[in-house]
Every structure is written in structure tokens, then in C-alpha cells.
Design a protein around this motif. Structure first.
Motif, mmCIF file in Angstrom:
data_model
loop_
_atom_site.group_PDB
_atom_site.id
_atom_site.type_symbol
_atom_site.label_atom_id
_atom_site.label_comp_id
_atom_site.label_asym_id
_atom_site.label_seq_id
_atom_site.Cartn_x
_atom_site.Cartn_y
_atom_site.Cartn_z
ATOM 1 N N ALA A 113 57.005 34.775 32.729
ATOM 2 C CA ALA A 113 56.616 35.200 31.390
ATOM 3 C C ALA A 113 55.380 36.086 31.435
ATOM 4 O O ALA A 113 55.184 36.957 30.588
ATOM 5 N N THR A 114 54.541 35.877 32.447
ATOM 6 C CA THR A 114 53.299 36.647 32.591
ATOM 7 C C THR A 114 53.558 37.948 33.342
ATOM 8 O O THR A 114 54.223 37.951 34.377
ATOM 9 N N ARG A 115 53.031 39.030 32.818
ATOM 10 C CA ARG A 115 53.081 40.325 33.489
ATOM 11 C C ARG A 115 51.674 40.697 33.943
ATOM 12 O O ARG A 115 50.696 40.407 33.262
ATOM 13 N N ILE A 116 51.582 41.355 35.092
ATOM 14 C CA ILE A 116 50.295 41.796 35.606
ATOM 15 C C ILE A 116 50.191 43.309 35.436
ATOM 16 O O ILE A 116 51.025 44.059 35.951
ATOM 17 N N GLY A 117 49.200 43.743 34.681
ATOM 18 C CA GLY A 117 49.048 45.157 34.397
ATOM 19 C C GLY A 117 48.532 45.951 35.583
ATOM 20 O O GLY A 117 48.030 45.404 36.571
ATOM 21 N N SER A 118 48.647 47.256 35.470
ATOM 22 C CA SER A 118 48.123 48.161 36.493
ATOM 23 C C SER A 118 46.644 48.388 36.176
ATOM 24 O O SER A 118 46.299 49.214 35.322
ATOM 25 N N ARG A 119 45.775 47.638 36.854
ATOM 26 C CA ARG A 119 44.355 47.638 36.505
ATOM 27 C C ARG A 119 43.496 47.868 37.749
ATOM 28 O O ARG A 119 43.667 47.205 38.778
ATOM 29 N N VAL A 120 42.549 48.771 37.626
ATOM 30 C CA VAL A 120 41.662 49.120 38.738
ATOM 31 C C VAL A 120 40.856 47.905 39.180
ATOM 32 O O VAL A 120 40.530 47.752 40.365
ATOM 33 N N ALA A 121 40.547 47.023 38.258
ATOM 34 C CA ALA A 121 39.713 45.855 38.580
ATOM 35 C C ALA A 121 40.318 45.002 39.684
ATOM 36 O O ALA A 121 39.586 44.364 40.454
ATOM 37 N N LEU A 122 41.618 44.973 39.790
ATOM 38 C CA LEU A 122 42.275 44.155 40.809
ATOM 39 C C LEU A 122 41.931 44.643 42.213
ATOM 40 O O LEU A 122 41.652 43.848 43.114
#
Length: 210
Positions: A166-175
């Protein structure tokens, strides 16, 4: 009771498997679980993160180990005795080692970017899990904002008859930025959106163990 084991697996490179393994390990440790992270990928990216982490100012205890996939059995048994959860990063493009990792896991998590090529390329990984009798869960990873394609890819994955997180992981520079510091994003930017997504996924995965 033996630890639960989560294998991050994806035969297609570039899906963000190692990044997700590191962030999940930290988030699960922050939730109070004893967590070991195991790198079976010859590239050694997760182990390299562990070396940087050992010198960083961190609060979540995550032990990081490196072992070849075919030698996983004895090391995994040892780690399971001293931890609640073991998170394993499996090698891409190495079917024999990946098969050994998936077979040893209680749950296989396959990160997939929302594109037709990535969804199609995930099928061999899901077949490895099916052959091993290991439950599989697909996680949409590196999801761009406002991407119409994401919904279409969700429908395509649904037709594969596989669990979809159910959870999606966004495209984020912080990762990526936090990994360079030996941290998880829940440590480096605890109030950010990336941290919220990783915590939600960690909780979703842990609930699958009842």
C-alpha cells in the motif's frame, strides 16, 4: 523465537533495492526491533554504507554484515539468534545467489519503478519467489510526483497476481543524501516526506509477520 527475515530482491538493476534495504533497516531499528542488515551483493554497496555508518553519530543500532549468497545459511542462523529482524540485500543478475537468499527469507520485497519495462523485468524475480515458496510483495519505488503512468503500472502489477504494498516510495533526493552520511532518511530528515514513507513501509512489512 528466530528472527524474521526480509529479502530485498530484484533481478533488474537500478530499482533502488540497496537504498530501500538500508532505509528499512534503520526505520525498523528505530521502531525498537533488533535489526541486522546483510549484504550479499558483490558490489558491496550496503556494506560500504555500513562502514560509513560505523563512524557516524547514529542512535538506531543496525549491525551490517557482508556474506556471499551461497554462504548465507550459517551466517543467517547466527544473526537470527541475536536479532528480531534480518534485512538482506540480494545481488541482481546472479540467479543462483539470489535464489539462495530468497529461499532463506520469510518475505521477499521487490522494489519496482513505475515503468512498463521495469514491471515486465520484475517477472523473473517473482518467479524465483514462487519457486522458493516465499511470499512476495512488490513495492513501487522511485515514484515521480503526479505520474499518470503509476496508476497504469499498478493495474499491470495487479494482473501478475502478486501482493502490492500500500505504501509507495517517492523519488526523493533525501534518500540518497542520507546514505552518503551513513544514515537512514528517518535519522537525517525525520520529519520529511521520505522518512514518513519509509516508516509507513517498515510498519506495513512488520505487520505481515503478525
Amino acid at each position: 523465537m528466530a528472527a524474521h527475515t526480509i529479502a530485498l530482491a530484484q533481478q533488474k538493476g537500478g530499482a533502488g533495492k540497496t537504498t530501500l534495504a538500508a532505509h528499512l533497516a534503520v526505520a525498523l531499528a528505530e521502531a525498537g526491533h533488533g535489526v541486522a542488515a546483510v549484504d550479499t551483493d558483490p558490489q558491496g554497496s550496503l556494506a560500504g554504507w555500513g562502514e560509513v555508518r560505523a563512524a557516524a553519530d547514529t542512535r538506531a543500532p543496525v549491525t551490517v554484515h557482508s556474506v556471499a549468497g551461497w554462504r548465507l545459511g550459517p551466517e543467517l542462523s547466527r544473526l537470527q539468534r541475536g536479532h528480531d529482524l534480518v534485512v538482506i540485500d540480494s545481488p541482481p543478475h546472479a540467479e543462483t545467489d539470489a535464489r539462495a537468499v530468497i529461499r532463506a527469507a520469510d518475505l521477499m520485497v521487490a522494489p519496482v519503478q513505475p515503468s512498463p519495462l521495469d514491471v515486465r523485468a520484475t517477472e523473473p524475480t517473482l518467479s524465483l519467489a514462487a519457486d522458493a515458496g516465499t511470499p512476495a510483495l512488490v513495492v513501487l519505488n522511485r515514484v515521480p510526483p503526479r505520474a499518470r503512468l503509476t496508476d497504469a503500472m499498478t493495474d499491470a502489477l495487479g494482473r501478475l497476481d502478486v501482493g502490492l504494498a500500500a505504501t509507495r516510495i517517492g523519488s526523493r533526493v533525501a534518500l540518497a543524501e542520507s546514505l552518503a552520511e551513513g544514515l537512514g532518511v528517518t535519522e537525517s530528515q525525520p520529519r520529511g516526506r521520505a522518512a514518513g514513507e519509509v516508516r509507513a513501509l517498515a510498519e506495513e512489512l512488520f505487520k505481515r509477520f503478525g
